[in-house]
Design a protein around this motif. Structure first.
Motif, PDB file in Angstrom:
ATOM      1  N   GLY A 178      -6.856   9.962 -13.139  1.00 17.67           N
ATOM      2  CA  GLY A 178      -7.002  10.557 -11.820  1.00 17.67           C
ATOM      3  C   GLY A 178      -6.134   9.841 -10.799  1.00 17.67           C
ATOM      4  N   LEU A 179      -6.351  10.166  -9.538  1.00 16.88           N
ATOM      5  CA  LEU A 179      -5.557   9.584  -8.460  1.00 16.88           C
ATOM      6  C   LEU A 179      -5.990   8.151  -8.179  1.00 16.88           C
ATOM      7  N   VAL A 180      -5.019   7.244  -8.111  1.00 19.70           N
ATOM      8  CA  VAL A 180      -5.282   5.850  -7.747  1.00 19.70           C
ATOM      9  C   VAL A 180      -4.334   5.472  -6.616  1.00 19.70           C
ATOM     10  N   VAL A 181      -4.743   4.477  -5.805  1.00 18.27           N
ATOM     11  CA  VAL A 181      -3.943   4.068  -4.651  1.00 18.27           C
ATOM     12  C   VAL A 181      -3.757   2.552  -4.679  1.00 18.27           C
ATOM     13  N   PRO A 182      -2.800   2.058  -5.469  1.00 18.97           N
ATOM     14  CA  PRO A 182      -2.503   0.619  -5.466  1.00 18.97           C
ATOM     15  C   PRO A 182      -1.855   0.201  -4.143  1.00 18.97           C
ATOM     16  N   ILE A 183      -1.952  -1.081  -3.824  1.00 17.38           N
ATOM     17  CA  ILE A 183      -1.571  -1.580  -2.503  1.00 17.38           C
ATOM     18  C   ILE A 183      -0.328  -2.465  -2.565  1.00 17.38           C
ATOM     19  N   LEU A 184       0.685  -2.108  -1.774  1.00 18.33           N
ATOM     20  CA  LEU A 184       1.823  -2.995  -1.529  1.00 18.33           C
ATOM     21  C   LEU A 184       1.457  -3.886  -0.344  1.00 18.33           C
ATOM     22  N   ARG A 185       1.411  -5.187  -0.562  1.00 25.67           N
ATOM     23  CA  ARG A 185       0.929  -6.096   0.478  1.00 25.67           C
ATOM     24  C   ARG A 185       2.094  -6.719   1.261  1.00 25.67           C
TER      25      ARG A 185
ATOM     26  N   ILE B 195       6.567  -0.257  -6.492  1.00 21.31           N
ATOM     27  CA  ILE B 195       6.066   1.081  -6.799  1.00 21.31           C
ATOM     28  C   ILE B 195       6.280   1.413  -8.277  1.00 21.31           C
ATOM     29  N   ALA B 196       7.438   1.046  -8.812  1.00 19.38           N
ATOM     30  CA  ALA B 196       7.714   1.308 -10.232  1.00 19.38           C
ATOM     31  C   ALA B 196       6.738   0.547 -11.127  1.00 19.38           C
ATOM     32  N   GLU B 197       6.437  -0.687 -10.743  1.00 21.56           N
ATOM     33  CA  GLU B 197       5.487  -1.480 -11.531  1.00 21.56           C
ATOM     34  C   GLU B 197       4.100  -0.858 -11.492  1.00 21.56           C
ATOM     35  N   PHE B 198       3.671  -0.402 -10.319  1.00 27.65           N
ATOM     36  CA  PHE B 198       2.373   0.255 -10.215  1.00 27.65           C
ATOM     37  C   PHE B 198       2.333   1.534 -11.046  1.00 27.65           C
ATOM     38  N   GLY B 199       3.448   2.284 -11.041  1.00 28.82           N
ATOM     39  CA  GLY B 199       3.490   3.508 -11.834  1.00 28.82           C
ATOM     40  C   GLY B 199       3.324   3.235 -13.316  1.00 28.82           C
ATOM     41  N   GLY B 200       3.982   2.185 -13.808  1.00 34.92           N
ATOM     42  CA  GLY B 200       3.841   1.816 -15.217  1.00 34.92           C
ATOM     43  C   GLY B 200       2.437   1.364 -15.550  1.00 34.92           C
ATOM     44  N   LYS B 201       1.856   0.564 -14.659  1.00 34.39           N
ATOM     45  CA  LYS B 201       0.481   0.098 -14.878  1.00 34.39           C
ATOM     46  C   LYS B 201      -0.499   1.268 -14.880  1.00 34.39           C
ATOM     47  N   ALA B 202      -0.287   2.222 -13.981  1.00 33.99           N
ATOM     48  CA  ALA B 202      -1.194   3.372 -13.898  1.00 33.99           C
ATOM     49  C   ALA B 202      -1.156   4.196 -15.174  1.00 33.99           C
TER      50      ALA B 202
ATOM     51  N   ILE C 150      -0.056   3.286  -1.888  1.00 29.39           N
ATOM     52  CA  ILE C 150       0.822   4.340  -2.398  1.00 29.39           C
ATOM     53  C   ILE C 150       0.041   5.155  -3.429  1.00 29.39           C
ATOM     54  N   ALA C 151      -0.249   6.411  -3.111  1.00 29.58           N
ATOM     55  CA  ALA C 151      -1.029   7.254  -4.026  1.00 29.58           C
ATOM     56  C   ALA C 151      -0.206   7.576  -5.274  1.00 29.58           C
ATOM     57  N   ILE C 152      -0.799   7.345  -6.438  1.00 30.05           N
ATOM     58  CA  ILE C 152      -0.121   7.551  -7.721  1.00 30.05           C
ATOM     59  C   ILE C 152      -1.066   8.309  -8.658  1.00 30.05           C
ATOM     60  N   GLY C 153      -0.538   9.308  -9.340  1.00 31.99           N
ATOM     61  CA  GLY C 153      -1.330  10.004 -10.342  1.00 31.99           C
ATOM     62  C   GLY C 153      -1.375   9.207 -11.633  1.00 31.99           C
TER      63      GLY C 153
END
Length: 418
Positions: free
Chosen positions: A291-298, A312-319, A284-287
């Protein structure tokens, strides 16, 4: 007892990293797990923490040094006491925060700050009690500080150069911002090196263009059924699961069901072989501030709508806080990018190697459409699928996109896995 501070073991895909800036000096006392220095890699920024309480005896690698896994960068004496000069230096580094009314504050004990936010607070002399925290447990994040500075008149560019830029950038004699009093007609230029992440992204995108035979196919989706379902159940969903019901969970589910029908789109190229993946790891591409990062939902096929939204919400907070780990960004068999959040109407996304396809979502706009012989106004979204034509034929790509369209226009299919 002397204890070595070492670079953490990096993943196989990362050969080395760059030390950004030491937060402590020789002779200063440090606590166990206190952040000593940030390590910038091609993918993430890692914090190297103190392995024990003690006094920094020696710093072996300076700011900006290139280091590899398990390399010794400093030594801590766990039995020594802080030297007078070191203690004075540490005292000088205690953030004294000055509010707009020139009242002096120290960091309030009840204000939670992320490491990046704490560093920015100290550098910009901000009273953290004036900043509304949006992180977990009302923690003040770097994004909160950036927003506070912007609304107060400070610039994002200034903030990002202070915290995110590399040590090389800081050493350049570059003004932090263009003076507001620039004479009319004066042509101002500014040159800064790419961060490691930006350079790596550029390298991978160019690699994808040079290696893959990229082709893009398009379709359009009537978003009314999804929007109606979301409107009907979003409050109950949030109350039941503690997560907001967004569009990404619908698209992620639709993509997963379509990948089951067309396994080659979930495959990748390795030399002259096609590797078919029997699992569904969706990027899921997240700004992020870097810059742009793409964390993975497994294993998305085993996830519920709530699991996807929470992930996705957790990845957004981490980013936002720069907390994404290497594991979060490693792997992936397919990616989804949503340019619609920025207002994009149509685009041709670039592959994320070694993946063979990527779905691009776009802005939802009401348009006049013909339905059952009548002109009606419907909320429509253009969707784009870029794919590697070396292994994916055109008809497979088109049918894959049609399968996503059909699932979204009849969301019951997603629940029944049809």
């Amino acid at each position: 007892m002397l204890i070595e501070v070492k670079v953490p073991v990096l993943s196989e895909s990362i050969a080395d990293g760059t030390l950004v800036r030491w937060h402590k000096k020789v002779g200063e006392f440090v606590r166990r797990d206190e952040n000593l220095i940030d390590l910038e890699t091609d993918k993430v920024v890692l914090e190297i923490v103190a392995p024990s309480d003690g006094v920094i005896k020696k710093i072996s690698k300076a700011d900006g040094a290139l280091v590899v896994s398990d390399e010794v960068i400093a030594t801590i004496d766990s039995e020594a006491k802080a030297s007078v000069s070191g203690a004075a230096a540490a005292q000088d580094k205690v953030p004294v925060l000055v509010s707009d009314s020139a009242t002096v504050h120290t960091e309030s004990a009840d204000v939670l700050l992320s490491p990046a936010a704490r560093k920015l607070v100290a550098e910009k002399n901000i009273d953290p009690t004036r900043v509304a925290g949006t992180g977990r447990d009302h923690r003040v994040t770097k994004a909160d500080i950036v927003h506070y500075l912007e609304t107060r008149g400070g610039g994002r560019e200034e903030v990002e150069e202070t915290v995110v830029s590399s040590p090389v950038e800081r050493s350049l004699p570059i003004p932090e911002s263009v003076p507001s009093s620039v004479v009319a007609g004066q042509r101002v230029e500014k040159r800064v090196p790419m961060s490691r992440l930006r350079a790596r992204v550029a390298e991978r995108l160019k690699e994808a263009q040079n290696t893959a035979a990229i082709l893009t196919t398009f379709n359009e989706v009537n978003m009314q059924p999804v929007m109606s379902m979301r409107k009907k159940y979003k409050e109950l969903f949030e109350k039941q699961h503690g997560a907001r019901l967004g569009f990404m969970s619908f698209f992620t589910k639709a993509v997963t069901e379509a990948l089951k029908q067309f396994p080659v789109i979930n495959a990748s190229v390795d030399g002259k072989d096609i590797v078919y993946h029997g699992y569904f790891d969706i990027g899921i591409a997240i700004g992020s501030p870097r810059g742009l990062v793409v964390p993975i939902l497994r294993d998305v096929d085993q996830m519920s709508f709530a699991d996807i939204e929470k992930g996705i919400a957790e990845f957004g907070g981490k980013a936002k806080e720069g907390k994404l780990s290497l594991d979060d960004l490693t792997g992936g068999t397919f990616s989804i990018t949503n340019g619609g959040t920025f207002g994009s109407m149509l685009s041709t996304p670039i592959l994320n190697p070694p993946q063979s396809a990527i779905l691009g979502m776009h802005n939802i706009q009401e348009r006049a459409m013909v339905e059952n012989g009548e002109v009606v106004v419907l909320p429509m979204m253009y969707v784009a699928l870029s794919y590697d034509h070396r292994i994916i034929d055109g008809h497979e790509a088109v049918l894959f996109l049609v399968a996503i369209k059909n699932a979204l226009e009849d969301p019951a299919r997603l629940l029944l896995e049809l």
